[in-house]
Write a protein that holds these residues in place. Structure first.
Motif, PDB file in Angstrom:
ATOM      1  N   ARG A 182       5.149  -2.404  -8.191  1.00 55.73           N
ATOM      2  CA  ARG A 182       5.925  -2.025  -9.367  1.00 55.73           C
ATOM      3  C   ARG A 182       6.061  -3.247 -10.273  1.00 55.73           C
ATOM      4  NH1 ARG A 182      10.850   1.657  -7.517  1.00 55.73           N
ATOM      5  NH2 ARG A 182      11.341   1.165  -9.674  1.00 55.73           N
ATOM      6  N   ALA A 183       6.348  -2.963 -11.536  1.00 56.65           N
ATOM      7  CA  ALA A 183       6.424  -4.050 -12.518  1.00 56.65           C
ATOM      8  C   ALA A 183       7.424  -5.131 -12.087  1.00 56.65           C
ATOM      9  CB  ALA A 183       6.826  -3.484 -13.874  1.00 56.65           C
ATOM     10  N   GLU A 184       8.520  -4.716 -11.434  1.00 49.94           N
ATOM     11  CA  GLU A 184       9.522  -5.700 -11.000  1.00 49.94           C
ATOM     12  C   GLU A 184       8.957  -6.648  -9.939  1.00 49.94           C
ATOM     13  OE1 GLU A 184       9.813  -2.316 -11.283  1.00 49.94           O
ATOM     14  OE2 GLU A 184      11.855  -1.802 -10.635  1.00 49.94           O
ATOM     15  N   HIS A 185       8.140  -6.090  -9.041  1.00 51.50           N
ATOM     16  CA  HIS A 185       7.544  -6.945  -8.004  1.00 51.50           C
ATOM     17  C   HIS A 185       6.559  -7.932  -8.621  1.00 51.50           C
ATOM     18  CE1 HIS A 185       8.279  -3.081  -5.571  1.00 51.50           C
ATOM     19  NE2 HIS A 185       9.287  -3.899  -5.332  1.00 51.50           N
ATOM     20  N   VAL A 186       5.783  -7.429  -9.580  1.00 51.51           N
ATOM     21  CA  VAL A 186       4.800  -8.298 -10.247  1.00 51.51           C
ATOM     22  C   VAL A 186       5.534  -9.456 -10.935  1.00 51.51           C
ATOM     23  CG1 VAL A 186       3.044  -8.421 -12.061  1.00 51.51           C
ATOM     24  CG2 VAL A 186       3.160  -6.410 -10.571  1.00 51.51           C
ATOM     25  N   ALA A 187       6.646  -9.107 -11.607  1.00 51.67           N
ATOM     26  CA  ALA A 187       7.410 -10.145 -12.321  1.00 51.67           C
ATOM     27  C   ALA A 187       7.961 -11.178 -11.332  1.00 51.67           C
ATOM     28  CB  ALA A 187       8.542  -9.497 -13.106  1.00 51.67           C
ATOM     29  N   LEU A 188       8.458 -10.714 -10.188  1.00 59.17           N
ATOM     30  CA  LEU A 188       9.011 -11.657  -9.200  1.00 59.17           C
ATOM     31  C   LEU A 188       7.927 -12.553  -8.610  1.00 59.17           C
ATOM     32  CD1 LEU A 188      11.663  -9.539  -7.225  1.00 59.17           C
ATOM     33  CD2 LEU A 188      12.085 -11.477  -8.760  1.00 59.17           C
ATOM     34  N   ARG A 189       6.765 -11.964  -8.400  1.00 58.35           N
ATOM     35  CA  ARG A 189       5.672 -12.782  -7.842  1.00 58.35           C
ATOM     36  C   ARG A 189       5.259 -13.862  -8.857  1.00 58.35           C
ATOM     37  NH1 ARG A 189       1.109  -9.477  -4.834  1.00 58.35           N
ATOM     38  NH2 ARG A 189       2.705  -9.371  -3.216  1.00 58.35           N
ATOM     39  N   ARG A 190       5.209 -13.478 -10.124  1.00 59.53           N
ATOM     40  CA  ARG A 190       4.872 -14.457 -11.167  1.00 59.53           C
ATOM     41  C   ARG A 190       5.968 -15.529 -11.254  1.00 59.53           C
ATOM     42  NH1 ARG A 190       1.414 -14.886 -15.614  1.00 59.53           N
ATOM     43  NH2 ARG A 190       2.326 -15.574 -17.569  1.00 59.53           N
TER      44      ARG A 190
ATOM     45  N   ARG B 121      15.653 -13.731 -17.370  1.00 63.48           N
ATOM     46  CA  ARG B 121      16.525 -13.034 -18.325  1.00 63.48           C
ATOM     47  C   ARG B 121      16.252 -11.524 -18.338  1.00 63.48           C
ATOM     48  NH1 ARG B 121      16.342 -17.896 -21.546  1.00 63.48           N
ATOM     49  NH2 ARG B 121      14.378 -17.164 -22.429  1.00 63.48           N
ATOM     50  N   ALA B 122      14.993 -11.148 -18.100  1.00 64.90           N
ATOM     51  CA  ALA B 122      14.638  -9.717 -18.137  1.00 64.90           C
ATOM     52  C   ALA B 122      14.795  -9.047 -16.769  1.00 64.90           C
ATOM     53  CB  ALA B 122      13.186  -9.575 -18.614  1.00 64.90           C
ATOM     54  N   TYR B 123      15.213  -9.821 -15.759  1.00 60.52           N
ATOM     55  CA  TYR B 123      15.165  -9.324 -14.379  1.00 60.52           C
ATOM     56  C   TYR B 123      16.202  -8.254 -14.074  1.00 60.52           C
ATOM     57  CZ  TYR B 123      15.656  -9.386  -9.280  1.00 60.52           C
ATOM     58  OH  TYR B 123      15.755  -9.037  -7.952  1.00 60.52           O
ATOM     59  N   GLU B 124      15.701  -7.167 -13.503  1.00 61.58           N
ATOM     60  CA  GLU B 124      16.600  -6.181 -12.893  1.00 61.58           C
ATOM     61  C   GLU B 124      16.084  -5.947 -11.491  1.00 61.58           C
ATOM     62  OE1 GLU B 124      17.283  -2.572 -15.024  1.00 61.58           O
ATOM     63  OE2 GLU B 124      17.500  -3.678 -16.902  1.00 61.58           O
ATOM     64  N   PRO B 125      16.950  -6.077 -10.480  1.00 60.81           N
ATOM     65  CA  PRO B 125      16.464  -5.945  -9.101  1.00 60.81           C
ATOM     66  C   PRO B 125      15.755  -4.608  -8.889  1.00 60.81           C
ATOM     67  CG  PRO B 125      18.732  -6.725  -9.130  1.00 60.81           C
ATOM     68  CD  PRO B 125      18.388  -6.358 -10.543  1.00 60.81           C
TER      69      PRO B 125
ATOM     70  N   SER C 242      14.471  -1.200  -6.969  1.00 60.51           N
ATOM     71  CA  SER C 242      15.204  -0.333  -6.034  1.00 60.51           C
ATOM     72  C   SER C 242      14.800  -0.638  -4.592  1.00 60.51           C
ATOM     73  CB  SER C 242      14.954   1.133  -6.375  1.00 60.51           C
ATOM     74  OG  SER C 242      13.564   1.366  -6.438  1.00 60.51           O
ATOM     75  N   GLU C 243      13.554  -0.943  -4.359  1.00 56.67           N
ATOM     76  CA  GLU C 243      13.079  -1.356  -3.040  1.00 56.67           C
ATOM     77  C   GLU C 243      12.395  -2.715  -3.190  1.00 56.67           C
ATOM     78  OE1 GLU C 243      13.557   0.174  -0.184  1.00 56.67           O
ATOM     79  OE2 GLU C 243      14.575   1.880  -1.140  1.00 56.67           O
ATOM     80  N   PRO C 244      12.593  -3.612  -2.202  1.00 55.62           N
ATOM     81  CA  PRO C 244      11.985  -4.940  -2.372  1.00 55.62           C
ATOM     82  C   PRO C 244      10.461  -4.948  -2.261  1.00 55.62           C
ATOM     83  CG  PRO C 244      13.128  -4.771  -0.257  1.00 55.62           C
ATOM     84  CD  PRO C 244      13.450  -3.525  -1.013  1.00 55.62           C
TER      85      PRO C 244
ATOM     86  N   PHE D 271       8.307  -8.177  -1.509  1.00 51.70           N
ATOM     87  CA  PHE D 271       9.217  -9.158  -0.915  1.00 51.70           C
ATOM     88  C   PHE D 271      10.013  -8.514   0.215  1.00 51.70           C
ATOM     89  CE2 PHE D 271       8.118 -10.654  -5.029  1.00 51.70           C
ATOM     90  CZ  PHE D 271       8.083 -12.036  -4.920  1.00 51.70           C
ATOM     91  N   TYR D 272      10.586  -9.334   1.089  1.00 56.69           N
ATOM     92  CA  TYR D 272      11.473  -8.802   2.117  1.00 56.69           C
ATOM     93  C   TYR D 272      12.826  -8.450   1.496  1.00 56.69           C
ATOM     94  CZ  TYR D 272       8.122  -9.877   5.743  1.00 56.69           C
ATOM     95  OH  TYR D 272       6.983  -9.885   6.522  1.00 56.69           O
ATOM     96  N   LYS D 273      13.286  -9.299   0.594  1.00 56.75           N
ATOM     97  CA  LYS D 273      14.588  -9.054  -0.010  1.00 56.75           C
ATOM     98  C   LYS D 273      14.513  -9.455  -1.484  1.00 56.75           C
ATOM     99  CE  LYS D 273      19.444 -10.286   0.774  1.00 56.75           C
ATOM    100  NZ  LYS D 273      20.321 -11.157   1.572  1.00 56.75           N
ATOM    101  N   ALA D 274      14.951  -8.578  -2.348  1.00 58.30           N
ATOM    102  CA  ALA D 274      14.945  -8.917  -3.773  1.00 58.30           C
ATOM    103  C   ALA D 274      16.105  -9.873  -4.057  1.00 58.30           C
ATOM    104  CB  ALA D 274      15.095  -7.647  -4.601  1.00 58.30           C
ATOM    105  N   PRO D 275      15.864 -10.904  -4.848  1.00 54.24           N
ATOM    106  CA  PRO D 275      16.953 -11.848  -5.132  1.00 54.24           C
ATOM    107  C   PRO D 275      18.021 -11.210  -6.006  1.00 54.24           C
ATOM    108  CG  PRO D 275      15.051 -12.333  -6.499  1.00 54.24           C
ATOM    109  CD  PRO D 275      14.633 -11.233  -5.571  1.00 54.24           C
TER     110      PRO D 275
END
Lengths: 436, 273
Positions: free
Chosen positions: A87-95, A328-332, A334-336, A167-171
């Motif tokens: 998901r886009a959120e995971h991609v953003a966290l990996r970056r 700044r754009a981060y929203e956790p 729903s699943e890590p 990720f195992y756990k989203a920050p």
């Protein structure tokens, strides 16, 4: 001019252990050996029979300086093998995690391993006596990158919070937001340091590199992209093995990487890393950073390996800004993570990312039990090995002219330009080039 | 020169490894300049072009012994050093590369190299203490930099390093984590793993994978029985066996990763094939 030999028994301020021997007849190089005596560790063999979920943790141990790169390329290859989309959120966290590694690793290289060369100093500790503010700022910049990797990944070296699929756990957003002020400070401090670095004297060496880097249309490529080269290669990562080959050369156990533009064309050496990324991807940089790079002396056509220090510095500033943007754009999510589906057949996948030192390619085959049956890992240093040596050949006339001590230092510098990461040589490299 | 020196002399050595443990020293961003005021960094190839010959007061050794040359070189380190401290899982337990021990080296090498006969490689990867006397072993893959600072300070002051040898479970309780083994049924090595990371993996909702090696007085066979869902020995009063959390092959892999040659992990893994 008489014959002379430059010898460096242990290359310093590089990661891993290697030696250098250059034989010159006047200004003519007779023999150049970049000997890497890092012991082989056989990662590609020991991965066989391991669970696919272990690949990121195990391959991160190839290099303590860029574990996030190994984790990312391994995850990308296995996700591609199973056809899963993050998901886009995971991609953003990996970056985001990767920007932390760029800040830390580039910070280490620029200020502690590379800059002392330009000032004729043995190390950053000595530099700290002359320019304490510069070194203290450098350590603080480096620390910002490490903090980012720690918050998101659990620890700086070999982070534990990453898995195939995410990720195992989203920050928590608040934990990341706490880093914003330091990131803003670090970007500013980096740009101030860039002004200082622009005053350095850069030896004149222009090389006819074939440059190779990942490219993405909408962002400065870090964690994924297509593979592009300066003469027009533009391929999907899964086509890597059709264009890139590793060869064992005569008189040597070195595995050299060569690329072909088309299956019919002649294979040639190439360079990946910060200079390649800047030249191929400068259009994706924020305009002001591109302009600052130009003002510091880094042109988009640059082929001077000594100026890689400027490209790295620009990338630190970019990574700080990019990290702040993502936070700044981060929203956790729903699943890590996204679960890996069971595979009905054996699968194969390819993944690549931009390690601080350049392109890092992974390929895995996995059986229906999720066990790895084949692994291929091509780290940036083994890809750059040929270009590093060619730099030395081109510098030979200069090396022949200079007093022995200065010539030796210049040869060492030519190697440290590329920040070679010798432990990452999953392949043992013992290189020797002879000319008839 | 040496007669006038006052600071203890530090050397950092690398054998087969990823550089991560010695990088921990350069990652001491807040303390690095203070350290260099307290000790003379006499030999640290990753950090400085300046090297000076021994003897050294403290030698930090990273990596395992995997080549003939390194077998010789580690003897030199011992001869030149007052104290030898090993850093991390490679130096204390053979590291990930010890997975080749007991396998066919030629086969292992030929998967990677067209000409494996050119390699100078031993069939084994062994910890430093199998070759020389070691004064202190720091655990972890990688080590924890606070533990490194504690060992350095202790040696410089002349006291024993204060490094806890209990299990990750203790750290997990101190951190207030919910037990991942009990609550999620994750195969966690925390009960048998040496403290030092601060129970990092369980804090990130993940089972411990044992990167710090065995804790003092660890009981791996009890954990194995729990993970495999086996009945306990009849002379113990325990609950009836619960479901298996792992199969044998996975248990073996869990025990054989970064601390393959740590005696407690090794012995237990060999019991399972």
């Amino acid at each position: 001019m008489a014959s002379r030999t430059l010898e460096v028994d242990f290359l310093t301020r590089v990661e891993g252990e290697g030696a250098l021997r250059i034989e010159l007849d006047g200004a003519e190089p007779k023999r150049i050996e970049l000997r890497i005596f890092e012991p082989p560790r056989f990662f590609e063999s020991l991965l066989r029979g391991r669970d696919q979920h272990e690949a990121p943790d195990i391959t991160s141990r190839i290099c303590g300086i860029c574990p996030v790169a190994y984790i990312t390329s391994a995850c990308a290859a296995l996700e591609q093998a199973h056809g899963i989309q993050l998901r886009a959120e995971h991609v953003a966290l990996r970056r985001l995690l990767y920007t932390g590694e760029w800040i830390e690793s580039h910070g280490l290289h620029v200020f502690m391993l590379h800059l002392p060369d330009f000032l004729g100093l043995p190390d950053a500790m000595t530099l700290a006596k002359q320019e304490p503010t510069l070194v203290k700022n450098a350590l603080r910049i480096k620390k910002v990158g490490n903090s980012l990797v720690r918050v998101l990944g659990g620890r700086e070296i070999h982070p534990i919070n990453t898995r195939v699929g995410g990720f195992y756990k989203a920050p928590e957003a608040a934990a990341l937001a706490e880093l914003l002020s330091e990131l803003a400070w670090a970007e500013q401090a980096t740009l101030e340091a860039l002004e200082r670095l622009a005053e350095l004297e850069f030896p004149s060496l222009e090389r006819d590199y074939e440059l190779v880097a990942l490219h993405a249309p909408d962002r400065y490529a870090i964690e994924s992209g297509r593979i592009r080269s300066s003469s027009g290669l533009d391929i999907d990562v899964s086509d890597y093995t059709q264009h890139f080959h590793e060869l064992q050369r005569p008189h040597s156990t070195a595995l050299h990487s060569l690329m072909r533009l088309t299956p019919q064309s002649e294979p040639r050496e190439y360079l990946c890393g910060p200079l390649a990324r800047f030249v191929l991807n400068h259009s994706e940089l924020p305009e002001d950073l591109f302009e600052l790079a130009g003002r510091a002396g880094l042109e988009p056509t640059c082929r001077n390996p000594f100026k890689s220090i400027l490209a790295r510095t620009i990338e630190i500033a970019f990574a700080c800004r990019e990290a702040a943007r993502i936070i700044r754009a981060y929203e956790p999510p729903s699943e890590p993570s996204v679960p890996l589906p069971p595979a009905a057949d054996a699968v194969e996948g390819h993944g690549a990312s931009e390690a601080p030192r350049g392109l890092l390619y992974h390929r895995y085959r996995v059986d229906t039990d999720g066990l790895i049956t084949e692994a291929q890992i091509v780290p940036p240093t083994s890809q750059n090995q040929g270009s590093i040596e060619r730099d030395l050949w081109d510098l030979a006339p200069e090396l022949g002219r200079l007093p022995l001590e200065e010539a030796t230092l210049l040869a060492e510098r030519a190697i440290r330009n590329h920040d070679p990461c010798i432990s990452c040589a999953t392949h043992f490299l013992n290189l020797e080039i002879r000319r008839a | 020169m040496r007669a006038t020196r006052t600071r203890p002399r530090l050397a950092v050595w690398k054998f087969a490894s990823c550089d991560g443990c010695q990088l921990s020293l350069l990652d001491c961003e807040d303390e690095l300049l203070a350290i260099t005021e307290q000790v003379e960094i006499a030999y640290f190839l990753e950090a400085s072009r300046n090297t000076s010959p021994g003897p050294y007061d403290v030698s930090l050794v990273e990596g395992s012994i995997t080549t003939h040359e390194d077998e010789r070189r580690i003897q030199h380190v011992r001869e030149q050093s007052k104290w030898v401290v090993t850093l991390g899982a490679c130096a204390t337990a053979g590291g990930i590369q010890a997975l080749r021990n007991g396998r066919d080296l030629q086969e292992f090498a030929s998967l990677v190299y067209a000409h494996p006969e050119y390699l100078d490689s031993l069939a084994t990867s062994t910890p430093i203490a199998e070759h020389i006397r070691v004064d202190f072993e720091l655990r972890g893959c990688p080590i924890d930099k606070q533990q490194l600072l504690e060992v350095l300070s202790a040696l410089l002051i002349g006291r024993k390093p204060n490094i806890a040898a209990h299990s990750v479970c203790v750290e997990c309780k101190l951190a207030g984590n919910v037990c991942v083994l009990v609550s999620s049924g994750e195969p966690c090595l925390g009960p048998i793993t040496h403290a030092g990371c601060g129970a990092l993996c369980p804090s990130y909702d993940r089972a411990c994978y044992g990167c710090f090696g065995p804790a003092e007085a660890a009981n791996p066979s009890a954990l194995s029985r729990r993970l495999l869902g086996e009945a306990p020995p009849t002379d113990q009063r325990v609950d009836v066996p619960r479901d298996a959390l792992v199969k044998t092959a996975r248990l073996r892999r869990l025990l054989q990763t970064f601390n393959t040659l740590a005696p407690e992990f090794r012995k237990e893994s060999l019991r399972h094939g």
